[in-house]
Scaffold this motif. Structure first.
Motif, PDB file in Angstrom:
ATOM      1  N   ARG A 105       0.834  -1.204   0.000  1.00  0.00           N
ATOM      2  CA  ARG A 105       0.000   0.000   0.000  1.00  0.00           C
ATOM      3  C   ARG A 105       0.859   1.241   0.000  1.00  0.00           C
ATOM      4  NH1 ARG A 105      -3.625   2.045   4.938  1.00  0.00           N
ATOM      5  NH2 ARG A 105      -1.692   3.172   5.300  1.00  0.00           N
ATOM      6  N   THR A 106       0.490   2.199  -0.826  1.00  0.00           N
ATOM      7  CA  THR A 106       1.112   3.519  -0.784  1.00  0.00           C
ATOM      8  C   THR A 106       0.012   4.539  -0.527  1.00  0.00           C
ATOM      9  OG1 THR A 106       1.091   3.308  -3.173  1.00  0.00           O
ATOM     10  CG2 THR A 106       3.237   3.271  -2.119  1.00  0.00           C
ATOM     11  N   THR A 107       0.345   5.545   0.254  1.00  0.00           N
ATOM     12  CA  THR A 107      -0.653   6.529   0.696  1.00  0.00           C
ATOM     13  C   THR A 107      -0.005   7.902   0.725  1.00  0.00           C
ATOM     14  OG1 THR A 107      -1.707   4.844   2.065  1.00  0.00           O
ATOM     15  CG2 THR A 107      -2.209   7.118   2.604  1.00  0.00           C
ATOM     16  N   VAL A 108      -0.751   8.913   0.375  1.00  0.00           N
ATOM     17  CA  VAL A 108      -0.244  10.286   0.510  1.00  0.00           C
ATOM     18  C   VAL A 108      -1.166  11.084   1.426  1.00  0.00           C
ATOM     19  CG1 VAL A 108       0.953  10.382  -1.704  1.00  0.00           C
ATOM     20  CG2 VAL A 108      -1.456  11.057  -1.586  1.00  0.00           C
ATOM     21  N   TYR A 109      -0.601  12.069   2.079  1.00  0.00           N
ATOM     22  CA  TYR A 109      -1.392  12.916   2.973  1.00  0.00           C
ATOM     23  C   TYR A 109      -2.233  13.906   2.188  1.00  0.00           C
ATOM     24  CZ  TYR A 109       1.330  11.329   6.941  1.00  0.00           C
ATOM     25  OH  TYR A 109       1.906  10.569   7.915  1.00  0.00           O
ATOM     26  N   GLY A 110      -3.394  14.204   2.734  1.00  0.00           N
ATOM     27  CA  GLY A 110      -4.258  15.222   2.141  1.00  0.00           C
ATOM     28  C   GLY A 110      -4.295  16.471   2.996  1.00  0.00           C
ATOM     29  N   GLU A 111      -5.236  17.327   2.679  1.00  0.00           N
ATOM     30  CA  GLU A 111      -5.405  18.570   3.431  1.00  0.00           C
ATOM     31  C   GLU A 111      -6.082  18.292   4.764  1.00  0.00           C
ATOM     32  OE1 GLU A 111      -7.282  17.513   0.980  1.00  0.00           O
ATOM     33  OE2 GLU A 111      -9.258  17.570   1.890  1.00  0.00           O
ATOM     34  N   LYS A 112      -6.031  19.241   5.657  1.00  0.00           N
ATOM     35  CA  LYS A 112      -6.788  19.140   6.900  1.00  0.00           C
ATOM     36  C   LYS A 112      -8.265  19.259   6.524  1.00  0.00           C
ATOM     37  CE  LYS A 112      -6.806  21.585  11.160  1.00  0.00           C
ATOM     38  NZ  LYS A 112      -6.521  22.876  11.717  1.00  0.00           N
ATOM     39  N   PRO A 113      -9.120  18.326   6.926  1.00  0.00           N
ATOM     40  CA  PRO A 113     -10.524  18.364   6.476  1.00  0.00           C
ATOM     41  C   PRO A 113     -11.224  19.657   6.874  1.00  0.00           C
ATOM     42  CG  PRO A 113     -10.018  16.243   7.460  1.00  0.00           C
ATOM     43  CD  PRO A 113      -8.832  17.124   7.723  1.00  0.00           C
ATOM     44  N   PHE A 114     -12.070  20.133   5.969  1.00  0.00           N
ATOM     45  CA  PHE A 114     -12.807  21.367   6.222  1.00  0.00           C
ATOM     46  C   PHE A 114     -14.227  21.209   5.686  1.00  0.00           C
ATOM     47  CE2 PHE A 114     -13.112  22.945   1.872  1.00  0.00           C
ATOM     48  CZ  PHE A 114     -12.108  22.230   1.232  1.00  0.00           C
ATOM     49  N   LEU A 115     -15.124  22.048   6.180  1.00  0.00           N
ATOM     50  CA  LEU A 115     -16.493  22.094   5.643  1.00  0.00           C
ATOM     51  C   LEU A 115     -16.748  23.494   5.109  1.00  0.00           C
ATOM     52  CD1 LEU A 115     -19.358  21.022   5.172  1.00  0.00           C
ATOM     53  CD2 LEU A 115     -19.925  21.768   7.507  1.00  0.00           C
ATOM     54  N   ASP A 116     -17.025  23.571   3.824  1.00  0.00           N
ATOM     55  CA  ASP A 116     -17.424  24.838   3.210  1.00  0.00           C
ATOM     56  C   ASP A 116     -18.953  24.860   3.203  1.00  0.00           C
ATOM     57  OD1 ASP A 116     -18.118  26.945   1.644  1.00  0.00           O
ATOM     58  OD2 ASP A 116     -17.002  26.285  -0.132  1.00  0.00           O
ATOM     59  N   PRO A 117     -19.562  25.731   3.996  1.00  0.00           N
ATOM     60  CA  PRO A 117     -21.029  25.729   4.091  1.00  0.00           C
ATOM     61  C   PRO A 117     -21.701  25.977   2.741  1.00  0.00           C
ATOM     62  CG  PRO A 117     -20.033  27.211   5.721  1.00  0.00           C
ATOM     63  CD  PRO A 117     -18.938  26.776   4.809  1.00  0.00           C
ATOM     64  N   ALA A 118     -20.976  26.585   1.823  1.00  0.00           N
ATOM     65  CA  ALA A 118     -21.569  26.880   0.507  1.00  0.00           C
ATOM     66  C   ALA A 118     -21.489  25.685  -0.443  1.00  0.00           C
ATOM     67  CB  ALA A 118     -20.851  28.082  -0.110  1.00  0.00           C
ATOM     68  N   SER A 119     -20.785  24.624  -0.055  1.00  0.00           N
ATOM     69  CA  SER A 119     -20.670  23.467  -0.957  1.00  0.00           C
ATOM     70  C   SER A 119     -21.981  22.688  -0.973  1.00  0.00           C
ATOM     71  CB  SER A 119     -19.502  22.572  -0.533  1.00  0.00           C
ATOM     72  OG  SER A 119     -19.657  22.144   0.801  1.00  0.00           O
ATOM     73  N   GLU A 120     -22.110  21.761  -1.930  1.00  0.00           N
ATOM     74  CA  GLU A 120     -23.364  21.016  -2.069  1.00  0.00           C
ATOM     75  C   GLU A 120     -23.082  19.516  -2.107  1.00  0.00           C
ATOM     76  OE1 GLU A 120     -25.162  22.431  -5.703  1.00  0.00           O
ATOM     77  OE2 GLU A 120     -23.341  22.102  -6.850  1.00  0.00           O
ATOM     78  N   GLY A 121     -24.143  18.741  -1.859  1.00  0.00           N
ATOM     79  CA  GLY A 121     -24.042  17.284  -1.959  1.00  0.00           C
ATOM     80  C   GLY A 121     -24.087  16.866  -3.424  1.00  0.00           C
ATOM     81  N   ARG A 122     -23.683  15.614  -3.682  1.00  0.00           N
ATOM     82  CA  ARG A 122     -23.647  15.145  -5.074  1.00  0.00           C
ATOM     83  C   ARG A 122     -25.047  15.086  -5.676  1.00  0.00           C
ATOM     84  NH1 ARG A 122     -20.635   9.544  -6.505  1.00  0.00           N
ATOM     85  NH2 ARG A 122     -22.254   8.709  -5.161  1.00  0.00           N
ATOM     86  N   LEU A 123     -25.991  14.579  -4.894  1.00  0.00           N
ATOM     87  CA  LEU A 123     -27.368  14.493  -5.384  1.00  0.00           C
ATOM     88  C   LEU A 123     -27.955  15.889  -5.588  1.00  0.00           C
ATOM     89  CD1 LEU A 123     -29.816  12.735  -6.056  1.00  0.00           C
ATOM     90  CD2 LEU A 123     -30.387  12.726  -3.607  1.00  0.00           C
ATOM     91  N   GLN A 124     -27.643  16.764  -4.640  1.00  0.00           N
ATOM     92  CA  GLN A 124     -28.112  18.150  -4.733  1.00  0.00           C
ATOM     93  C   GLN A 124     -27.586  18.803  -6.017  1.00  0.00           C
ATOM     94  OE1 GLN A 124     -26.551  20.424  -1.482  1.00  0.00           O
ATOM     95  NE2 GLN A 124     -27.880  22.179  -1.816  1.00  0.00           N
TER      96      GLN A 124
END
Ligand SMILES: [Fe+2]
Length: 383
Positions: free
Chosen positions: A346-365
């Motif tokens: 397995r190889t893995t890379v680090y991502g960003e610190k998780p965040f929530l953008d209130p303006a973002s939308e769900g996939r179904l939305q």
């Protein structure tokens, strides 16, 4: 049969192995991890941002087979070892959209696999806090049986080391040795599990931070002493006893950590909301009282385990590869027994610190919005 220290320590009143007693293992008490907890950092810009949205270079060679409606795509007629930088960027974009992309009969070597993944993060590869060798693990453990003896819910749905301050983004697992039957891995789309919630429940979760912990998987418990850490301005006291050192025969190289991540996160590439709770590492919600927290976890456990419409299951062969994005899928090995070892790299890379953008939308939305817009535009054209 797994070798567990706990089997040597039997509760005199019940006759069962002791797993939660803090003093049962001298190695736990004396262990000092070799590295400190990782500091937060800003990873390089995700390579998926550099991709052609239509992925023309990738699909010029690869044949796409979507395995389910919302998660999992098999790419045929392609060797990962032959992809150029542009195609690798397009592959990353496809992984962010489909959650997991599969390949069969690959000729990748470990060296080439590491080189390929360095494209995604300029050499900053993750090393699991309990990793013995850099990228390789394998065993014949029956996770059904192990789960009876470890406080960590092994083989549960999880996103790889989601307890890190910068949890992994992409993971790639290539199978080098595998039994004929058993050892399948399943993925669920966390875009999908978010979409499946009611609007009221979505709003409720969007106000919460999930506690992602390595405490149960790592091991560290010191009788009479404590470790503390300042996470998101909250002082976390760590006083637990864990058993992974017994199970894997190794000691973790970093101390345990509890990190409070948004319970719903926004994916930095797709801009979509995804549920950021997994039963493997999440033990509660920072804003809730314990009883409230337990009930929410209980519901989400059922919610995730019944997400059959957002689920894909993969049967491995030697040379098979799965490439997934921990920011929008959770995965688990399907528990069971098998005779010959299951060994992968397995190889893995680090991502960003998780965040929530209130303006973002769900996939179904987003899908519904686009359908509405298309209808409006179509009507406008006809008029
Ligand atoms: Fe995993």
């Amino acid at each position: 049969m797994a070798s567990l220290e706990s089997r040597k320590h039997i509760s005199p009143d019940s006759g069962f192995s002791v797993t939660l007693h803090p003093h049962f293992n001298a190695r736990i008490a004396s262990h000092v991890p070799s590295s400190p907890i990782r500091e937060a950092f800003d990873p390089p810009k995700d390579r998926a941002h550099f991709a052609d949205p239509e992925k023309k270079a990738l699909f010029a060679v690869a044949r796409r087979v979507d395995l389910t409606e919302g998660v999992g795509t098999l790419l045929e007629n392609v060797q990962l070892s032959q992809l150029n930088a542009q195609q690798l960027d397009e592959l990353a974009l496809l992984v962010t959209e489909r959650g997991v992309v599969f390949f069969r009969d690959q000729d990748l070597t470990t060296e080439k696999q590491v080189e390929l993944f360095e494209h995604y993060e300029e050499g900053i590869l993750d090393k699991h806090p309990a990793q013995k060798h850099k990228d390789i693990y394998g065993n014949t453990d029956d996770h059904r049986e192990i789960a009876n003896f470890t406080p960590w819910p092994i083989a549960e749905w999880h996103a790889d080391t989601s307890f890190e301050i910068n949890p992994p983004s992409y993971s790639l697992l290539r199978m080098e040795e595998h039994p004929e039957i058993g050892g399948d891995t399943a993925w669920i789309s966390q875009y999908g599990t978010y979409d499946a919630l009611s609007d009221a429940y979505k709003r409720f979760l969007e106000g919460l931070h999930a506690v992602h912990t390595s405490r149960l998987q790592c091991m560290l418990c010191l009788s009479g002493s404590q470790n503390s850490d300042l996470i998101h301005d909250k002082l976390i006291i760590i006083t637990i006893d864990d058993t992974i050192a017994d199970l894997w025969g190794i000691a973790p190289n970093r101390p345990p950590i509890d990190t409070h991540h948004p319970a719903v996160r926004t994916h930095p590439v797709t801009g979509l909301k995804a549920l950021n709770v997994n039963p493997g590492f999440v033990t509660g919600f920072a804003e809730l009282k314990k009883l409230e927290s337990d009930k929410v976890l209980d519901f989400l456990y059922t919610h995730i385990h019944s997400a059959d419409d957002h689920y894909v299951r993969w049967k491995w062969n030697v040379g098979s590869v799965a490439f997934w994005d921990n920011r929008c899928v959770a995965h688990r090995v399907i528990p069971g027994s098998y005779e010959t070892p299951r060994r992968g790299v397995r190889t893995t890379v680090y991502g960003e610190k998780p965040f929530l953008d209130p303006a973002s939308e769900g996939r179904l939305q987003r899908k519904l919005r686009k359908a509405r817009e298309a209808k409006t535009n179509g009507t406008a054209v006809k008029q």
